[in-house]
Design an enzyme around this catalytic site. Sequence first.
Site, mmCIF file in Angstrom:
data_model
loop_
_atom_site.group_PDB
_atom_site.id
_atom_site.type_symbol
_atom_site.label_atom_id
_atom_site.label_comp_id
_atom_site.label_asym_id
_atom_site.label_seq_id
_atom_site.Cartn_x
_atom_site.Cartn_y
_atom_site.Cartn_z
ATOM 1 N N HIS A 1 98.050 58.452 49.200
ATOM 2 C CA HIS A 1 96.633 58.088 49.238
ATOM 3 C C HIS A 1 96.452 56.858 48.357
ATOM 4 O O HIS A 1 96.618 56.933 47.136
ATOM 5 C CB HIS A 1 95.765 59.241 48.741
ATOM 6 C CG HIS A 1 95.819 60.435 49.638
ATOM 7 N ND1 HIS A 1 95.645 61.729 49.162
ATOM 8 C CD2 HIS A 1 96.030 60.545 50.978
ATOM 9 C CE1 HIS A 1 95.748 62.570 50.179
ATOM 10 N NE2 HIS A 1 95.978 61.876 51.285
ATOM 11 N N GLU B 1 94.438 56.762 44.901
ATOM 12 C CA GLU B 1 94.840 57.628 43.794
ATOM 13 C C GLU B 1 95.866 56.891 42.941
ATOM 14 O O GLU B 1 97.053 57.208 42.928
ATOM 15 C CB GLU B 1 95.375 58.948 44.343
ATOM 16 C CG GLU B 1 94.314 59.713 45.128
ATOM 17 C CD GLU B 1 94.863 60.915 45.872
ATOM 18 O OE1 GLU B 1 96.093 61.146 45.794
ATOM 19 O OE2 GLU B 1 94.079 61.619 46.527
ATOM 20 N N HIS C 1 99.665 63.000 43.267
ATOM 21 C CA HIS C 1 98.335 62.714 43.798
ATOM 22 C C HIS C 1 97.344 62.579 42.649
ATOM 23 O O HIS C 1 97.660 62.828 41.481
ATOM 24 C CB HIS C 1 97.873 63.840 44.733
ATOM 25 C CG HIS C 1 98.521 63.818 46.077
ATOM 26 N ND1 HIS C 1 97.896 63.339 47.202
ATOM 27 C CD2 HIS C 1 99.757 64.209 46.466
ATOM 28 C CE1 HIS C 1 98.709 63.446 48.228
ATOM 29 N NE2 HIS C 1 99.849 63.970 47.810
ATOM 30 N N GLU D 1 98.637 67.173 41.021
ATOM 31 C CA GLU D 1 97.318 66.550 41.053
ATOM 32 C C GLU D 1 96.928 66.136 39.641
ATOM 33 O O GLU D 1 96.906 66.964 38.733
ATOM 34 C CB GLU D 1 96.281 67.524 41.615
ATOM 35 C CG GLU D 1 96.538 67.962 43.051
ATOM 36 C CD GLU D 1 96.041 66.948 44.051
ATOM 37 O OE1 GLU D 1 95.409 65.963 43.619
ATOM 38 O OE2 GLU D 1 96.263 67.146 45.257
#
Length: 1003
Positions: free
Chosen positions: A364, A367, A460, A534
Site C-alpha cells: 500500500h 503506508e 503495513h 501493522e
Amino acid sequence: MSEDSEKEDYSDRTISDEDESDEDNFMKFVNEDIHQCALLTADSISDPFFPRTTQILLEYQLGRWVPRLRKPRDLYGVSSSGPLSPTRWPYHCEVIDEKIEHIDWTPSNPEPMYIPTGLEVEPLYANSKEETVVYLAEDAYKEPCFVYSRVGGNRTPLKQPVDNCDDTLMFEARFESGNLQKVVKVGEYEYQLTVRPDLFTNKHTQWYYFQVTNTQAGIVYRFTITNFTKPASLYNRGMRPLFYSEKEASAHNIGWQRIGDQIKYYRNNQGQDRHHHFSLTWTFQFPHSKDTCYFAHCYPYTYTNLQEYLSGINNDPVRSKFCKIRVLCHTIARNMVYILTITTPLKNSESRKRKAVILTARVHPGETNSSWIMKGFLDYILGNSSDAKLLRDTFVFKVVPMLNPDGVIVGNYRCSLAGRDLNRNYTSLLKESFPSVWYTRNMIRRLMEKREVILYCDLHGHSKKENIFMYGCDGSDRCKALYLQQRIFPLMLSKNCPDKFSFSSCKFNIQKSKEGTGRVVMWKMGIRNSFTMEATFCGSTLGNKRGTHFNTKDLESMGYHFCDSLLDYCDPDRTKYYQCLKELDEMEKHINLEKVIDDSDTSLKEITLDLETSSHASDSSESNDSQTDLLKLNSQIKTKKKQLKTKKERNSTIERHQNIREEEQEVCDKGHLVQRHKESDSDVTDTRPSISDDCIFDYFRRQLPNQGFFKILGLKFYCGYTHMISQTVIQKLSRDQQRCVLGTDKKNQETVQPRNNDLYGNCIKVTSLKCPLNKQTPIWTEKTRIPTEDLHHNLKSNMKECPSFQSKKADINWTDDEKRIYRDKNIAQTQEILQYLLPIMRSTKNVQTTQIKEVFNPRTSFQIQHQQKPSSNINIRKCSTSWTPPRNLPLISQRTLIVSTSKWLQPLDWKSSESSLPLGGPKKRRKYSRVKATKTKDMKAASSKWEMTPSSSEKDADKSLQAEGSSQQGTMQTAPHPTKTKGEQPKKKHGQPAFHLKLQRDT
C-alpha cells in the site's frame, strides 16, 4: 539429470542458490583497463565458432580476443557505473523538475499527542464561484485506465492557477509521492484543500503530501482537507500532521516534526450519493517568512529514496558480498520491483540447509511507515554486529522492500495503477495486471521447493489503532499445538519491545474478505508463521512512550526488535519458547473466562458449544479444569441446525402469544390474581440484590421448578407464569380469596429439591420462605422435583429451552412482537426466581478446585436452610472456598440489577473477599485482556526479561491438585444454621476468609 539442471532456475530474475554461495558469475562492471580495450560483439566478426548474438562481448586483452557475457543492464537496476533508473509516470501526470529532498532528523524529546479542548471549530464550506482557486492539478480522471508511461510524465508546460501574490500561499504537489488535487482560498488566511483519490479510482483519499511557499511568520493559518472518506481517524485520538521547513533544516538541522492546533476530524456536508465525506482541520503559524514548507500524513519515503539506499548497498564492498540485489519484475508502468537476497555466501552444500525468512513492504503506497521499518531491518541485518552475522549465517532472507512502486511514485494511498488493491489479489492469475504480487508468490513457491520457510511477514501501516501489532492466521481445526504456536513470535516481539508492540491488539482470524492477502495466501501455501505487521500512523499507548508519536527512529527500531525476536524464536535453547507457550496457555484460560463474563446474553448452550470448539476442549485435563464433567457430557451432544420458520408459521406464533396475553388479561380483570410477595410493583423491582453484577451467578437462565397450580373459583392458574400486582388490588379480594391466592391455607413450608441428574437444574433446597400477610405466618406447600433418569435427554431439553435472545436472533428472523414476547418471558422468569433466595457466591481467586467442582456437580446435594421466624431478617452464613479459576465459567452473568433501597442483601465482609477475585475485583477485570511484559507481584526478582517464577495462581492450582487426590469423594459441607451465626465474626475455612450475607425483607 545432471547437477546443473537441478539448479534453481528463476524465470522471474531472482537469485539462485549458485549466486548465493559463490561470487557473481557475471563479469564485473567495466573497469579502467577494459575501457582502453576494444569491445566487439560476436556478430560483428566472421568467426564461425561464435554464434551471431549481441549478448557476447569480445575484449582484446594481451594479444587475444576474450569472450565475455554481456550482463543485462536492468538485472541489478542500481549500479556504480551509471545513474539510477529513472522513474516512469503515467503519460498524463504533470511532474515538476525540482527534486524534493529532506534531511533525516529525530527530535530529542518524544512529541506528545494533541489533547482536544472541546473548543475546536468545524468549518463547513459551500461551493461558491467567488472563491479563489489557488492550486488545481491535472484531472485525475482524464483517462479511465492506465494507458502507458514515460519518464517525466506529461511534457507540456505546467499550469499555474494564480500568480505569486503578496499574501496568498502557493501550493505544489506535482512531485514524487505528492498528493493534492485542489486548493481554494476561502478566507484571508484560510484554505480549503482537496486531496486526489487513487488514480483510476474514486476513493482511497487518505494520503496527503504537498508543498507550501510564500509563507508569512506570526500569522495563524487554517488548513482544512474536506474529502476524506473514513469515518474514524487517529486525528480524533491525538494525532498531529507532519511539518517540514527548509529554513529550519538548513539553519537548525530540524526535519519533520508534529505540529498543529485546533485539530478536528469531523463529518461535513459534502456527501454525494448518500456517502458522507469527512474533514480534517488544523491551525498553524509558520516559523519563517518566505519559506518553503511541506505537510504530510506520515514520514515520506519515495521510490527514489529506495533506489539511493540500494545503490549505497551495492557500492559498499562489504555489504554487497552478502546482499545481492536483483529485479524481481517490472510493474505495468515499467518501474523495477527489487528483491534482495541476504545470506553469508558459502561454497559448499551447507547453504541448502538454511531456512528462509521472507519480508515484504509497501504494497500500500500510502503506508510509508512500513518502509521505515524495512529500512531499520536492512540496517541491522546488514550491520557488523554479532547477532546480525549469526542471522546471516543461519537464514536466507528474501526481501522485497517496495511491492507497489507505481503507486508510491504517483502518490496513491492504497492501489496500483491497475486501480486495484494488490493485497487482495495474491490469488490472481493475471500476471500482467498484478505483476509484483504474482512474481512474489511465484518466487516464494519455488523457494519452498528448495528450503523451508519459517516466517513470512508483510509490513503495513494502520490508520485507526495505536501501537504496533500483528495479524496472524488460525485454522478452523484449532489444533491446540498450532493454535498456540502461531502466537509465540508475536508474544516474543511484545516482550522485546514492550513500549511499542501490543500483543493484546494482535488478531489471528481469517476473514473471507482477507483471503486474497499475502498473509493468508502464504499461510495456505504452507508457511506456518505468516503475519502482517501493522504500524500505527500515530503513536503508542504503552510504557514510557504512552501518549507520544512514533518518529522514524522508533519505526526503524522495530526492524531491530524483529531480528532479536527471530533469534529468540530459533534459539536452540528452547527455554524462552516453552515459557511463552506456557504463558499463552494461561492467557487463553483468562481470555475465555473474560469472554463468558463480558457476554451478558450468553446462554448455557452457547457457552457449551464455545467450549467444544475452543482449542482447550479436547486437551483439558481434570486437574486443571473445573468443568471437565460438563465438557464430557456436552461432547456427546449433537446440535441440530435450526430451520427457519415461514411467514405463516411466524404469524401463527404471534397470534398464539396474543391469545395467551388476552386470556391473562381476562383473568386479571376478574380479580383472579396471584401475588407471591406483599410488596407492590415498585417494591418488587427493589428486591434485587445490591451487590456487584460480577458476583451474580447465572441462575436467571435456569428453568424454574415445577410449581403446580392453585384452584381459584374453578379456574386454573399456573404460578410459573404470573404477573406481580400491587397491594391495592390484593386488598380488594376477600380474606378467603387472599388465603387461596397466596397459599396461606396450605402447609407452612415449601421445599425445592434438586434433580440429581439435572446438570442445569437448581442444585439447592430452599425452605421457610417468609411471606407474611396481616401478621400471619405463611404456609407453603412442599413440592419436590422428581429427578429425571435420562440425563442426556434432560440436558438437551434444558439447553434447547433456554437459549439466549442473541442465539435465537441469529437463526430466526424475529418480528418486533416476538422480541417483546421473548423479553417479557425472561423478565417474568427473573422476577420469579428472585423469590427463592438463591445463594450468591463470590468468585474467588483461591477457591479449591475440588470444592468448586462439588458446587457445580449435580450429584452433590447441598442445602441452604432458613429457619422460619416472625421477624423480617434472615441471616445466612456462607463459607467461601478456595478454587482455581476455571477455563470457562458458565454460570456467571453480568445482568444489570436494580438495587433495592432497603438493601436487603448485604455482604458484611466485602473487603475481605475482594482481594481473592480471579480478576482482581470488578474494576480490574480488564487486566487480562492486555499482556504486558512487566514484573508482577507474584514474580521474583529476575535477572532478565525472560526469567519468571510461578505465579500465585499456579501455586494455588498445585495445591488444589493435591487436595483433589486426597479427597476424591468429598462433598460440600452444609452451611451452618443462620441463627447460630448471628453476631459472629468472619472465620477462615481452608485458609480463606468466610463472609456473611444478611437478608432483610420489608414486611
